[in-house]
Motif scaffolding. Structure first.
Motif, PDB file in Angstrom:
ATOM      1  N   GLN A  25      47.731  75.113  26.802  1.00  0.00           N
ATOM      2  CA  GLN A  25      48.037  76.044  26.133  1.00  0.00           C
ATOM      3  C   GLN A  25      49.075  76.398  26.483  1.00  0.00           C
ATOM      4  O   GLN A  25      49.750  76.622  27.455  1.00  0.00           O
ATOM      5  N   TYR A  26      50.041  76.554  25.614  1.00  0.00           N
ATOM      6  CA  TYR A  26      51.343  76.588  24.860  1.00  0.00           C
ATOM      7  C   TYR A  26      51.457  77.542  24.913  1.00  0.00           C
ATOM      8  O   TYR A  26      51.281  77.921  23.070  1.00  0.00           O
ATOM      9  N   PRO A  27      51.851  79.150  24.912  1.00  0.00           N
ATOM     10  CA  PRO A  27      52.258  79.837  23.829  1.00  0.00           C
ATOM     11  C   PRO A  27      53.413  79.910  22.930  1.00  0.00           C
ATOM     12  O   PRO A  27      54.449  78.671  23.284  1.00  0.00           O
ATOM     13  N   THR A  28      53.054  80.545  21.738  1.00  0.00           N
ATOM     14  CA  THR A  28      54.275  80.118  20.570  1.00  0.00           C
ATOM     15  C   THR A  28      55.315  81.206  21.474  1.00  0.00           C
ATOM     16  O   THR A  28      55.172  82.293  21.229  1.00  0.00           O
ATOM     17  N   GLY A  55      42.469  80.494  19.019  1.00  0.00           N
ATOM     18  CA  GLY A  55      42.304  80.182  20.195  1.00  0.00           C
ATOM     19  C   GLY A  55      43.920  80.735  20.630  1.00  0.00           C
ATOM     20  O   GLY A  55      44.417  80.708  20.559  1.00  0.00           O
ATOM     21  N   ALA A  56      43.172  82.450  20.571  1.00  0.00           N
ATOM     22  CA  ALA A  56      43.768  83.357  20.738  1.00  0.00           C
ATOM     23  C   ALA A  56      45.272  83.384  21.726  1.00  0.00           C
ATOM     24  O   ALA A  56      46.650  84.053  21.721  1.00  0.00           O
ATOM     25  N   GLY A  57      44.255  82.878  23.076  1.00  0.00           N
ATOM     26  CA  GLY A  57      45.186  82.972  23.996  1.00  0.00           C
ATOM     27  C   GLY A  57      45.660  84.373  24.987  1.00  0.00           C
ATOM     28  O   GLY A  57      44.692  84.966  24.745  1.00  0.00           O
ATOM     29  N   GLU A  77      38.695  83.251  21.536  1.00  0.00           N
ATOM     30  CA  GLU A  77      38.839  82.465  22.318  1.00  0.00           C
ATOM     31  C   GLU A  77      38.140  81.796  23.556  1.00  0.00           C
ATOM     32  O   GLU A  77      37.208  82.847  24.199  1.00  0.00           O
ATOM     33  N   ASP A 102      33.575  79.196  21.891  1.00  0.00           N
ATOM     34  CA  ASP A 102      34.475  78.060  21.226  1.00  0.00           C
ATOM     35  C   ASP A 102      34.643  78.479  19.702  1.00  0.00           C
ATOM     36  O   ASP A 102      33.576  79.366  19.188  1.00  0.00           O
ATOM     37  N   VAL A 103      35.605  78.522  18.992  1.00  0.00           N
ATOM     38  CA  VAL A 103      35.869  78.962  17.749  1.00  0.00           C
ATOM     39  C   VAL A 103      34.884  77.899  16.882  1.00  0.00           C
ATOM     40  O   VAL A 103      35.023  78.390  15.584  1.00  0.00           O
ATOM     41  N   ASN A 116      47.817  78.905  16.361  1.00  0.00           N
ATOM     42  CA  ASN A 116      48.650  77.789  17.140  1.00  0.00           C
ATOM     43  C   ASN A 116      48.035  76.784  17.613  1.00  0.00           C
ATOM     44  O   ASN A 116      47.643  77.419  18.940  1.00  0.00           O
TER      45      ASN A 116
HETATM   46  N1  SAH Z   1      47.679  81.009  20.145  1.00  0.00           N
HETATM   47  C1  SAH Z   1      48.253  81.477  21.643  1.00  0.00           C
HETATM   48  C2  SAH Z   1      48.100  80.444  22.083  1.00  0.00           C
HETATM   49  C3  SAH Z   1      48.012  78.720  21.402  1.00  0.00           C
HETATM   50  S1  SAH Z   1      47.699  77.629  23.362  1.00  0.00           S
HETATM   51  C4  SAH Z   1      49.774  81.767  20.943  1.00  0.00           C
HETATM   52  O1  SAH Z   1      50.701  81.193  19.907  1.00  0.00           O
HETATM   53  O2  SAH Z   1      50.431  81.817  21.841  1.00  0.00           O
HETATM   54  C5  SAH Z   1      45.580  77.923  21.829  1.00  0.00           C
HETATM   55  C6  SAH Z   1      44.743  78.307  22.553  1.00  0.00           C
HETATM   56  O3  SAH Z   1      43.722  77.922  22.403  1.00  0.00           O
HETATM   57  C7  SAH Z   1      44.727  78.131  24.496  1.00  0.00           C
HETATM   58  O4  SAH Z   1      44.339  79.554  24.576  1.00  0.00           O
HETATM   59  C8  SAH Z   1      42.735  77.413  24.833  1.00  0.00           C
HETATM   60  O5  SAH Z   1      42.218  78.048  25.356  1.00  0.00           O
HETATM   61  C9  SAH Z   1      42.753  77.832  22.753  1.00  0.00           C
HETATM   62  N2  SAH Z   1      41.600  76.572  22.485  1.00  0.00           N
HETATM   63  C10 SAH Z   1      41.496  75.774  23.178  1.00  0.00           C
HETATM   64  N3  SAH Z   1      40.560  74.748  22.572  1.00  0.00           N
HETATM   65  C11 SAH Z   1      39.743  75.900  22.182  1.00  0.00           C
HETATM   66  C12 SAH Z   1      38.736  75.664  20.802  1.00  0.00           C
HETATM   67  N4  SAH Z   1      37.837  75.289  20.953  1.00  0.00           N
HETATM   68  N5  SAH Z   1      37.834  77.578  21.236  1.00  0.00           N
HETATM   69  C13 SAH Z   1      38.583  78.391  21.122  1.00  0.00           C
HETATM   70  N6  SAH Z   1      40.049  78.234  21.844  1.00  0.00           N
HETATM   71  C14 SAH Z   1      40.818  77.528  22.088  1.00  0.00           C
END
Ligand code: SAH
Length: 196
Positions: A25-28, A55-57, A77, A102-103, A116
């Motif tokens: 979990q790294y935000p952009t 993976g909207a976070g 997410e 899950d995606v 991201n």
């Molecule tokens: N898109 C956001 C977060 C990036 S971090 C931004 O740009 O700031 C990646 C994100 O993907 C995290 O929130 C994590 O929980 C999510 N993630 C990881 N694996 C996943 C999966 N299989 N399905 C859905 N979300 C997932």
């Protein structure tokens, strides 16, 4: 709306409270997100489009699209703690849907996918699943990843007969969010690929 205004709006969003290493979990960074989304907007990939944020976070990419007059954003997410913050960030918005899944379970067709995703460092197959899913359900993909993912993204695009049309590079500040990061504001070299 200007690019600077967009960057300011995005910089005010809440980010992960306790980022999870396993989910990467790294935000952009808000400046990077604003620059990428502005370019996408100029290329006609945002206005009136249905967009999925994989993976909207905490939502920075999709919320940027909402600010640039897209038709609708589907936030995908799987982590409920992230969704809690995402909902908070979305209080002033409409035209979106949050899909807590899950995606790999996503089954809609969209115009554009932005992501991201997990960088595949802690969990090597994670970003592959994201990209394959985006190829099957969207016409255009904006993939943000480490510049060192170049060969991965080039070969997977080739395998699926997709075309990389643009590539932009950034030095992104990685805030000191995870325990194992020692330097305060480490920078990583990331890229954004636009794939059709
Ligand atoms: N898109 C956001 C977060 C990036 S971090 C931004 O740009 O700031 C990646 C994100 O993907 C995290 O929130 C994590 O929980 C999510 N993630 C990881 N694996 C996943 C999966 N299989 N399905 C859905 N979300 C997932």
């Amino acid at each position: 709306m200007s690019k600077t205004q967009l960057a300011i709006i995005l910089s005010r969003l809440k980010v992960f409270e306790n980022p999870k290493v396993q989910l990467e979990q790294y935000p952009t960074d808000s400046e990077v997100a604003a620059d990428i989304l502005w370019k996408a907007y100029m290329l006609g990939d945002i206005e009136d489009k249905v967009i999925a944020d994989f993976g909207a976070g905490t939502g920075i990419l999709g919320i940027g699209c909402l600010n640039l007059n897209c038709k609708k954003v589907l936030f995908v997410e799987k982590d409920e703690d992230a969704i809690y913050i995402l909902k908070n960030n979305l209080q002033d918005y409409e035209d979106y849907k949050i899909l807590n899944m899950d995606v790999s379970e996503f089954d809609k067709n969209v115009d554009v996918v932005v992501m991201n995703p997990p960088f595949g460092v802690k969990n090597r197959k994670a970003d592959k699943i994201f990209v394959e899913k985006a190829f099957s359900c969207g016409k255009v993909l904006y993939y943000i990843g480490k510049v060192t993912s170049k060969s991965f993204i080039e070969s997977i695009s080739k395998d699926f007969e997709k075309k990389i049309t643009h590539f932009w590079e950034y030095d992104m500040k990685l805030k000191n969010t995870m325990k194992f990061h020692t330097k305060k504001n480490k920078e990583i070299n990331i890229g954004c690929w636009r794939i059709e």
